[in-house]
Design a protein around this motif. Structure first.
Motif, PDB file in Angstrom:
ATOM      1  N   PHE A  89      35.156 -37.057  15.801  1.00  0.00           N
ATOM      2  CA  PHE A  89      34.446 -35.864  15.872  1.00  0.00           C
ATOM      3  C   PHE A  89      34.349 -34.790  17.076  1.00  0.00           C
ATOM      4  N   ILE A  91      33.585 -32.647  19.512  1.00  0.00           N
ATOM      5  CA  ILE A  91      32.771 -32.277  20.336  1.00  0.00           C
ATOM      6  C   ILE A  91      33.628 -32.034  22.107  1.00  0.00           C
ATOM      7  N   MET A  99      23.743 -33.049  25.620  1.00  0.00           N
ATOM      8  CA  MET A  99      22.640 -33.740  24.910  1.00  0.00           C
ATOM      9  C   MET A  99      21.883 -34.412  25.446  1.00  0.00           C
ATOM     10  N   LEU A 102      18.633 -32.008  25.599  1.00  0.00           N
ATOM     11  CA  LEU A 102      17.795 -31.522  24.429  1.00  0.00           C
ATOM     12  C   LEU A 102      16.287 -32.399  24.981  1.00  0.00           C
ATOM     13  N   ARG A 103      15.676 -31.346  24.469  1.00  0.00           N
ATOM     14  CA  ARG A 103      13.819 -31.490  24.521  1.00  0.00           C
ATOM     15  C   ARG A 103      13.275 -31.528  26.268  1.00  0.00           C
ATOM     16  N   THR A 108      13.649 -26.636  21.596  1.00  0.00           N
ATOM     17  CA  THR A 108      14.781 -26.605  20.672  1.00  0.00           C
ATOM     18  C   THR A 108      16.134 -25.978  21.726  1.00  0.00           C
ATOM     19  N   ARG A 109      16.330 -24.436  21.304  1.00  0.00           N
ATOM     20  CA  ARG A 109      17.431 -24.368  22.321  1.00  0.00           C
ATOM     21  C   ARG A 109      17.434 -24.279  24.286  1.00  0.00           C
ATOM     22  N   LEU A 110      18.855 -24.658  24.554  1.00  0.00           N
ATOM     23  CA  LEU A 110      19.089 -25.321  25.909  1.00  0.00           C
ATOM     24  C   LEU A 110      19.195 -23.370  26.549  1.00  0.00           C
TER      25      LEU A 110
ATOM     26  N   VAL B 147      22.461 -22.260  13.457  1.00  0.00           N
ATOM     27  CA  VAL B 147      22.479 -21.363  14.903  1.00  0.00           C
ATOM     28  C   VAL B 147      20.917 -21.537  15.822  1.00  0.00           C
ATOM     29  N   TYR B 148      20.172 -22.072  15.499  1.00  0.00           N
ATOM     30  CA  TYR B 148      18.306 -21.579  16.070  1.00  0.00           C
ATOM     31  C   TYR B 148      18.981 -23.582  15.682  1.00  0.00           C
ATOM     32  N   PHE B 149      19.215 -24.396  15.463  1.00  0.00           N
ATOM     33  CA  PHE B 149      19.296 -25.944  15.877  1.00  0.00           C
ATOM     34  C   PHE B 149      20.929 -26.661  16.057  1.00  0.00           C
ATOM     35  N   TYR B 150      21.387 -25.706  16.055  1.00  0.00           N
ATOM     36  CA  TYR B 150      23.052 -25.851  16.921  1.00  0.00           C
ATOM     37  C   TYR B 150      22.873 -27.218  17.521  1.00  0.00           C
ATOM     38  N   ARG B 151      22.212 -27.042  18.887  1.00  0.00           N
ATOM     39  CA  ARG B 151      22.468 -28.369  19.296  1.00  0.00           C
ATOM     40  C   ARG B 151      21.510 -29.841  18.571  1.00  0.00           C
ATOM     41  N   ASP B 152      20.642 -29.503  17.748  1.00  0.00           N
ATOM     42  CA  ASP B 152      20.608 -30.257  17.350  1.00  0.00           C
ATOM     43  C   ASP B 152      21.263 -31.365  15.948  1.00  0.00           C
ATOM     44  N   LEU B 154      24.678 -30.969  15.815  1.00  0.00           N
ATOM     45  CA  LEU B 154      24.975 -31.491  17.280  1.00  0.00           C
ATOM     46  C   LEU B 154      24.926 -33.050  17.697  1.00  0.00           C
ATOM     47  N   ALA B 155      23.772 -33.025  17.246  1.00  0.00           N
ATOM     48  CA  ALA B 155      23.524 -34.054  18.168  1.00  0.00           C
ATOM     49  C   ALA B 155      22.915 -35.472  16.645  1.00  0.00           C
ATOM     50  N   LEU B 173      15.035 -33.063  10.841  1.00  0.00           N
ATOM     51  CA  LEU B 173      15.957 -32.781  10.638  1.00  0.00           C
ATOM     52  C   LEU B 173      17.122 -33.057   9.493  1.00  0.00           C
TER      53      LEU B 173
END
Lengths: 253, 275
Positions: A89, A91, A99, A102-103, A108-110, B147-152, B154-155, B173
Motif C-alpha cells: 500500500f 503510504i 491516522m 483522525l477526528r 474531518t480535515r487535519l 480532497v475533502y475526505f482524503y484522510r478518511d 486513506l484510513a 464512507l
C-alpha cells in the motif's frame, strides 16, 4: 488501591456457537503494565477486541473509565497484531501516524497542529528521520515503532498492543520493551505477548488467557504462581526462576 | 494530430479523454488499493441492465443506467461489508444478471436495437457537448470529495478497523465512495465504453502504485498515465484509422508491460517495494 480504570465482570463471548471466553473477570489499575499470555486460539485477541469495543460480549460487563468501551475508545490507543495487513500500500510513515489524529478535534480535515503532534511522537520514538519513507520499506522493528507512534498520536491513557514483538529478533524485543517501559511511566499498558523472557522485568501483572482468565497482580512470576495459575501450555523463562524452562502443562484443570 | 483539432469531434474526444483520465485516476486508485476491481467490473456490466430499463420503459438513458448501477453498487457494497468471503460470488451473479436483464429488455423493446459494440468500446469520437458537461461536473464532484475526505479515504483503505476506532464512519464512507465509483463508471461508459472504463480504472493505478509513496501521488501519477495513454491512443487511432477505444486500451496495456519489464530489469533502483 484506587478505583480500577478497566473493569471486566463475568464476561462471556462465543463465536459461531463456540465459546471463546467464559466467565472472565478482572480489573486493571492506573499505570499498570499488564501482559496477556496464553496459547494461540486461547482468546487473547478476542479479549482485546472486547476491551476496544470492536466486539460485544454475549453477557457480562466491561467498563473502561466507568463507561462503555465504545465511549472510552478515544482514550485507548491500539496497536494491532498484523501491521502488514495491507502490503504494497503506498503510504508514508507520517501518513500512517497521522491516522492517529483522525477526528481528534472532531474534524474531518487535519491541521498543522496535527502534523506537528505526529512528528513529535515520531521524534520520541526516534523515527522522525523516516517520516517520508514508504512504510513497506522499513524493517519489522521500525514498522512496529511507527504503529506504536500512531497509537500514541491519539494521546491515549491506555495503550493496547497485540503481539508487538512477534516479528522481532531478541535485540528488537528488548528495545521495544524498553520503549514500552518508558511509556508506562505515564500510561497504562496492556500487551498480548508470547515473550516470557521479558515478563518479570517489565510487566507489573500477568493474566493467562485460555478460555478463562487467570489474573496475577504480581510483578514476579513465582514457581507457585505458575503451578497454581497457569493452566495453559507455555514455555517460560522468567527472571524469577533463572534459566529454567518449564515443560508444557498436560493436565488441564 | 494538430490539424485534427479543427474538428469538433476531435476536440471533444480529447476533452472526454482528459476528464475520463482525471476521474479514473482518483477513483481507480481507490478501486485498486481496496482490491475492488471485480466490484468495478460488476457495476460496469450491471449498468447494461440500466440501458435495457431505459429503452424498455422509455426513461432517459442516464436515469436508467445511473439508477440501476447505483442500486447494484449499494447491494454489492452491503454484501462486501457483511460477508467478505462470499462477496466475489455475489458480485459475479449481479454482473451476469444485470447484463441478462439488459439484453432481454432490449429484445422486448419494439423496433429498437442498441449496438452492443458501442456499449463495449464506446464512441469517444462521437461525444456530444452535453456529455462533456456531465464529465466536467463529475470531475469536480470526484476531486472535491477526494480532497475533502482524503484522510478518511486513506484510513479506511489502509486499516479500516483503526479508522473505525478513531470514530471515522467507515461503512457510510464505503457506501459513498462505491456510489461515486458507480456514478463515474456510468458516465464514462457512455463516452469510452465498458471495457475502456475497466482498463482506465485499473491499469494506470496499477503502474502508479509502484512508484508512489502516498495515495495522493498515486492519484496524480495514475491521471498522468491515463492521459498519456488516451493521447497516444487517439493519435494512433486517428492516424491509422483504427477503433479508438480498443487502440487506447492496447496503448495502456503496452504501458503496463513496459512498466513490468522495467521492474524486472531494475528490481531495486526505483524504490520498488518487494512487499
Amino acid at each position: 488501591m484506587s478505583t480500577p480504570i478497566v473493569e471486566v465482570e463475568n464476561v462471556n463471548f462465543s463465536y459461531h456457537g463456540l465459546t471463546v471466553l467464559e466467565d472472565v473477570s478482572f480489573s486493571v489499575q492506573e499505570k499498570e503494565f499488564l501482559a496477556f499470555i496464553g496459547p494461540n486460539g486461547g482468546g487473547k485477541t478476542t479479549l482485546i477486541k472486547l476491551l476496544l469495543g470492536l466486539l460485544k460480549p454475549d453477557s457480562g460487563k466491561i467498563r473502561i473509565y466507568g463507561t462503555s468501551p465504545e465511549k472510552a475508545a478515544h482514550r485507548v490507543g491500539y496497536v494491532p497484531q498484523d501491521v502488514a495487513i495491507n502490503k504494497a500500500f503506498p503510504i508514508s510513515v507520517l501518513d500512517v501516524v497521522l491516522m492517529g489524529r483522525l477526528r481528534f478535534h472532531g474534524k474531518t480535515r487535519l491541521s498543522k497542529f496535527d502534523k506537528k503532534a505526529a512528528r513529535n511522537v515520531l521524534a520520541e520514538l526516534e523515527m522522525l528521520d523516516y517520516q517520508n519513507r514508504r512504510i513497506d520499506d522499513l524493517s519489522g522493528g521500525q514498522k512496529e515503532r511507527v504503529f506504536i507512534a500512531r497509537a500514541l498520536a491519539t494521546d491515549p491513557d491506555i495503550l493496547v498492543l497485540d503481539e508487538p514483538t512477534a516479528s522481532l529478533d531478541t535485540t528488537g524485543r528488548t528495545e521495544l520493551y524498553a520503549i514500552l517501559k518508558e511509556i508506562n511511566k505515564t500510561k497504562t499498558i496492556i500487551v498480548v505477548t508470547h515473550d516470557m523472557m521479558v515478563l518479570s522485568s517489565y510487566v507489573s501483572s500477568v493474566a493467562c488467557v485460555n478460555r478463562s482468565v487467570h489474573y496475577h497482580d504480581d510483578a514476579e512470576i513465582t514457581e507457585e504462581m505458575i503451578q497454581e495459575g497457569y493452566h495453559c501450555p507455555v514455555e517460560l523463562i522468567a527472571h524469577g526462576i533463572p534459566h529454567r524452562i518449564l515443560k508444557t502443562h498436560e493436565d488441564e484443570p | 494530430m494538430i490539424d485534427a483539432l479543427q474538428f469538433e469531434f476531435m476536440r471533444n474526444a480529447l476533452f472526454a479523454g482528459f476528464f475520463a483520465s482525471l476521474i479514473c485516476g482518483v477513483i481507480g486508485t481507490f478501486v485498486v488499493v481496496n482490491r475492488l476491481v471485480f466490484l468495478g467490473g460488476g457495476i460496469a456490466h450491471a449498468a447494461y441492465g440500466g440501458i435495457g430499463v431505459a429503452f424498455f420503459f422509455g426513461v432517459p438513458y442516464i436515469v436508467g443506467t445511473l439508477g440501476f448501477s447505483l442500486v447494484a453498487a449499494l447491494v454489492m457494497t452491503a454484501v462486501v461489508l457483511k460477508a467478505k468471503s462470499r462477496a466475489d460470488t455475489f458480485i459475479g451473479v449481479l454482473w451476469a444478471v444485470g447484463m441478462a436483464i439488459g439484453i432481454i429488455l432490449l429484445d422486448l423493446t419494439p423496433g429498437y436495437n442498441v449496438n452492443l459494440m458501442s456499449f463495449l468500446f464506446g464512441s469517444i469520437l462521437a461525444v456530444p457537448n452535453s456529455d462533456i458537461w456531465w464529465m466536467l461536473g463529475l470531475s469536480i464532484l470526484t476531486i472535491s470529495s477526494a480532497v475533502y475526505f482524503y484522510r478518511d479515504m486513506l484510513a479506511i483503505s489502509y486499516d479500516d478497523e483503526f479508522a473505525h476506532l478513531r470514530g471515522v464512519p467507515v461503512n457510510l464512507l464505503y457506501f459513498f465512495f462505491i456510489g461515486l465509483i458507480a456514478v463515474s463508471i456510468v458516465i464514462i461508459i457512455r463516452v469510452v465504453g465498458l471495457i475502456l472504463v475497466i482498463a482506465l480504472l485499473t491499469i494506470p493505478p496499477f503502474i502508479a502504485e509502484k512508484y508512489s509513496n502516498s495515495l495522493l501521488m498515486m492519484m496524480i501519477l495514475s491521471t498522468l498515465f491515463a492521459m498519456i495513454f488516451n493521447l497516444v491512443g487517439l493519435w494512433l487511432a486517428y492516424t491509422f484509422n483504427l477503433t479508438s477505444g480498443a487502440t487506447i486500451i492496447l496503448v495502456a496495456t503496452g504501458g503496463f508491460f513496459i512498466s513490468m519489464i522495467i521492474d524486472y530489469l531494475l528490481p531495486s533502483d526505483l524504490g520498488i517495494s518487494q512487499g
